[in-house]
Design an enzyme around this catalytic site. Structure first.
Site, PDB file in Angstrom:
ATOM      1  N   LYS A 177       0.890  -1.248  -0.105  1.00 38.86           N
ATOM      2  CA  LYS A 177       0.030   0.153   0.021  1.00 38.86           C
ATOM      3  C   LYS A 177       0.760   1.116   0.077  1.00 38.86           C
ATOM      4  O   LYS A 177       2.041   1.316   0.696  1.00 38.86           O
ATOM      5  CB  LYS A 177      -0.660  -0.049   1.419  1.00 38.86           C
ATOM      6  CG  LYS A 177      -1.802  -1.241   1.305  1.00 38.86           C
ATOM      7  CD  LYS A 177      -2.973  -0.843   0.133  1.00 38.86           C
ATOM      8  CE  LYS A 177      -4.037  -2.119   0.387  1.00 38.86           C
ATOM      9  NZ  LYS A 177      -5.060  -2.122  -0.734  1.00 38.86           N
ATOM     10  N   HIS A 308     -10.389  -8.258  -8.102  1.00 35.52           N
ATOM     11  CA  HIS A 308     -10.046  -7.876  -6.636  1.00 35.52           C
ATOM     12  C   HIS A 308     -10.556  -8.732  -5.356  1.00 35.52           C
ATOM     13  O   HIS A 308     -11.918  -8.875  -5.640  1.00 35.52           O
ATOM     14  CB  HIS A 308     -10.723  -6.382  -6.519  1.00 35.52           C
ATOM     15  CG  HIS A 308     -11.004  -5.844  -5.073  1.00 35.52           C
ATOM     16  ND1 HIS A 308     -12.050  -5.714  -4.299  1.00 35.52           N
ATOM     17  CD2 HIS A 308     -10.148  -5.203  -4.143  1.00 35.52           C
ATOM     18  CE1 HIS A 308     -12.021  -5.183  -3.332  1.00 35.52           C
ATOM     19  NE2 HIS A 308     -10.553  -5.048  -3.222  1.00 35.52           N
TER      20      HIS A 308
HETATM   21 MG   LIG Z   1      -6.778  -2.047  -4.258  1.00 41.71          MG
END
Ligand SMILES: [Mg+2]
Length: 374
Positions: A177, A308
């Site tokens: 991230k 996803h």
């Molecule tokens: Mg994502």
């Protein structure tokens, strides 16, 4: 037994709150837009026919929306009774028309996804094929990468430990991230992980929509040196044109699409040439039926696919997709199922069990907060 005259007899739905071992934070939490994620709410559907065939499907929501998706599914369920479970597309439309006034995206179709995936599960189980084989496979082992170790709540030391654990488990790639208020901190983390794993391990980064165009361009240019597989959600999920402009300027391929919740929205992303890696999500777009339409368009446009979350469903569609594809490994739903996916040498294996190949664990029933049967 011929199944031409079979009919749906019972539909059962449940809402299950699956707790995460550790709450996770992405860039949206750092900027105060959301709280850390602590649960996944899963809407399940069991469908049973007069002939005794059964299908199990599920959809999910994160944070708010679980009570509403369950309530909508409860209103829809009676419309399946006495219908032929083989006519999945027609039933999808029938349910969509019941909810037409709340739209053809978001919660309206995510409630349908539980039924749609149950109907596909049922149909594939009749012929004792996995969904992947029922659709037809291009591969039965799919490159996979781990996401859960790279959240922003983890310190760099923890991330490096998580990376080692992921690679030891046989996961092929690592997602990190990014999107912290200080870009240099993002770059530092990516540099440290690249140095740690060497050049051959695939790395992806995910900004979770935190940047404006100029920040994304600056970040993307700096990230270009790390030979990343993709840069995910650099901009607002609905900024189709912005992603296309960014894609023209960067060496790193762009990935997005997880927030979109209808075929029409994803189609827009495809047509505006916003991405290299398309990231739709089976439950979020309304089930396998709409997802197959997205896959057909993605194949036609020579795009790559990286669905996803929800690896339990996505391993099947990834197996059945012609071009390059990746499955995202997030283990959050594992405790609610009796079965596990096999992972080895960077690949996730298509289950050979019929249908989707997952059944609810006893633990899942303890986490059940709502239930209805028609
Ligand atoms: Mg994502």
């Amino acid at each position: 037994m011929a199944h031409h005259d079979d009919k749906i007899r019972h539909v059962e739905i449940s809402l299950i709150q699956v707790p995460l071992k550790n709450a996770v934070s992405d860039a949206k939490v750092l900027t105060g837009r959301q709280q850390p994620l602590s649960h996944v709410a899963v809407l399940t559907a069991d469908i049973e026919t007069v002939h005794g065939a059964r299908g199990f499907g599920f959809s999910y929501t994160l944070r708010a929306g679980s009570a509403a998706i369950f309530a909508h599914a409860r209103e829809l369920a009676p419309f399946l009774i006495d219908e032929d479970p083989n006519d999945i597309g027609r039933l999808w439309e029938k349910l969509a028309w019941q909810g037409a006034s709340i739209g053809r995206s978001g919660l309206a179709v995510q409630a349908i996804a539980a039924f749609d995936t149950a109907l596909w599960d049922l149909k594939a189980k009749r012929v004792e094929l996995s969904i992947g084989k029922f659709l037809g496979c291009y591969r039965t082992a799919i490159p996979c990468y781990n996401t859960s170790g790279g959240y922003l709540n983890a310190t760099l030391d923890e991330v490096l430990r998580n990376v080692d654990t992921s690679l030891d488990k046989g996961l092929g790639g690592i997602k990190l991230k990014v999107g912290q208020p200080d870009l240099s901190k993002d770059i530092e983390r990516v540099r440290a992980v690249r140095k740690h794993v060497g050049d051959s391990v695939p790395i992806m980064v995910d900004a979770n929509q935190q940047w404006d165009y100029t920040t994304a361009l600056r970040a993307g240019c700096e990230l270009d040196e790390f030979n990343l597989v993709w840069l995910e959600e650099p901009l607002s999920a609905y900024d189709y044109a912005g992603h296309a402009r960014l894609a023209e300027k960067l060496k790193t391929p762009i990935a997005t699409g997880e927030m979109l919740s209808s075929v029409a929205e994803v189609q827009n992303l495809i047509e505006q040439r916003s991405v290299t890696f398309l990231q739709p999500d089976v439950p979020r777009v309304g089930g396998f039926t709409p997802f197959l339409r997205i896959m057909a368009q993605a194949e036609q446009h020579r795009l790559k696919l990286a669905p996803h979350f929800v690896m339990e469903q996505h391993v099947h569609v990834a197996a059945a997709f012609q071009n390059e594809t990746w499955v995202e490994h997030i283990e959050w739903l594992e405790p609610m199922f009796n079965e596990r996916l096999e992972i080895k040498d960077g690949l996730m294996y298509l289950p050979t069990r019929p249908g989707v190949g997952f059944s609810l664990s006893g633990q899942a029933l303890e986490w059940r907060v709502a239930h209805a049967r028609v």
